[in-house]
Design an enzyme around this catalytic site. Structure first.
Site, PDB file in Angstrom:
ATOM      1  N   GLY A   9       0.850  -1.188   0.000  1.00 38.00           N
ATOM      2  CA  GLY A   9       0.000   0.000   0.000  1.00 38.00           C
ATOM      3  C   GLY A   9       0.879   1.229   0.000  1.00 38.00           C
ATOM      4  CB  VAL A  10       0.028   4.768  -0.674  1.00 35.07           C
ATOM      5  CG1 VAL A  10      -0.844   5.130   0.529  1.00 35.07           C
ATOM      6  CG2 VAL A  10       0.767   5.979  -1.204  1.00 35.07           C
ATOM      7  N   GLY A  12       2.659   5.380   4.314  1.00 29.77           N
ATOM      8  CA  GLY A  12       1.791   5.960   5.330  1.00 29.77           C
ATOM      9  C   GLY A  12       0.471   5.239   5.524  1.00 29.77           C
ATOM     10  CB  SER A  13      -1.297   2.597   3.675  1.00 30.84           C
ATOM     11  OG  SER A  13      -0.256   1.668   3.452  1.00 30.84           O
ATOM     12  CB  THR A  17       0.811  -0.065  12.094  1.00 31.34           C
ATOM     13  OG1 THR A  17       1.549   1.150  12.225  1.00 31.34           O
ATOM     14  CG2 THR A  17      -0.146  -0.203  13.273  1.00 31.34           C
ATOM     15  CE1 TYR A  47      10.551  10.572  -0.860  1.00 39.53           C
ATOM     16  CE2 TYR A  47      11.506   9.404   1.004  1.00 39.53           C
ATOM     17  CZ  TYR A  47      10.539   9.525   0.026  1.00 39.53           C
ATOM     18  OH  TYR A  47       9.546   8.573  -0.070  1.00 39.53           O
ATOM     19  CD  GLN A  58      12.674   2.449  -7.026  1.00 41.20           C
ATOM     20  OE1 GLN A  58      12.188   3.175  -6.175  1.00 41.20           O
ATOM     21  NE2 GLN A  58      12.230   1.228  -7.226  1.00 41.20           N
ATOM     22  CG  ASP A  81       7.418  -3.817   6.398  1.00 34.78           C
ATOM     23  OD1 ASP A  81       8.251  -4.207   5.555  1.00 34.78           O
ATOM     24  OD2 ASP A  81       7.693  -3.022   7.320  1.00 34.78           O
ATOM     25  CG  ASP A  87      10.839  -2.684  -6.276  1.00 31.23           C
ATOM     26  OD1 ASP A  87      11.080  -2.506  -5.067  1.00 31.23           O
ATOM     27  OD2 ASP A  87      11.577  -2.280  -7.189  1.00 31.23           O
TER      28      ASP A  87
END
Length: 204
Positions: A9-10, A12-13, A17, A47, A58, A81, A87
């Site tokens: 998932g994106v 921060g999804s 957790t 970043y 990558q 996770d 990818d």
């Protein structure tokens, strides 16, 4: 069948957790995406200077994900996770935005295709459907410096890529959890019940 479960998932999804909760619930080892110290170092560099570090980052991620999924199958099961199967989402976006050259992207894509030929599918892929607003809220809460400098438009495009990937995914059984509707922490019992029920059905 090895009990290999991938969560994707994106950013921060809530992948890590959920993986940590499942690690306790299912007694499966978690192979964490950020376990390698070099990964966070490269993310910080990327970043801050995407043109310089996009290709290196990558290839690093691809190598790590290939290593981890081989290890988890070899050991008979575990949790990931992030998955090698999603990818290409990041690489294609970096190429579209001009951070990876045509030659770099072709090199990356060929390497990924070669690796996928030797990659066993997971027992289950869990996809965390998440709005951009929710993802950004989670990103701000955890406060990783290299993520906080990223404009929201980047997360929006990334989420669009993940949505399309989710629609096209056919590698293994897929379970979608809408984290806007079912908060992983606040409704963890319900979320874990959905997942464990799905796994039991797959084991029958």
């Amino acid at each position: 069948m090895s009990k290999v479960i991938c969560i994707d998932g994106v950013v921060g999804s809530g992948k890590t957790t959920l993986a940590e909760l499942l690690e306790k619930k299912l007694n499966l080892k978690l192979y964490n995406e950020l376990a390698n110290r070099d990964t966070e170092v490269l993310l910080d560099k990327f970043y801050r200077d995407r043109h310089r570090w996009a290709f290196t980052m990558q290839i690093h991620f691809l190598n790590e994900r290939f290593r981890m999924i081989k290890e988890v199958h070899k050991n008979g099961g575990g949790l990931l996770d992030r998955s090698i199967f999603g990818d290409k989402i990041f690489a294609s976006m970096l190429h579209e935005d001009g951070y990876m050259s045509r030659e770099e992207f072709l090199t990356y894509s060929t390497l990924l295709d070669n690796m996928l030929e030797h990659t066993k599918p997971p027992m289950l892929m869990i996809y965390l459907k998440c709005s951009v607003e929710k993802a950004v809220e989670n990103i701000q809460k955890r406060g990783r410096a290299y993520e906080l400098i990223v404009p929201q438009v980047y997360w929006k495009r990334l989420n669009e890529k993940y949505t399309q990937w989710h629609r096209d995914y056919q590698v293994s059984p897929l379970l979608e959890i809408d984290v806007d509707q079912q908060d992983i922490l606040l409704q963890q019992d319900a979320v874990l019940e959905i997942i464990t029920h799905k796994i039991k059905n797959l084991e029958q």
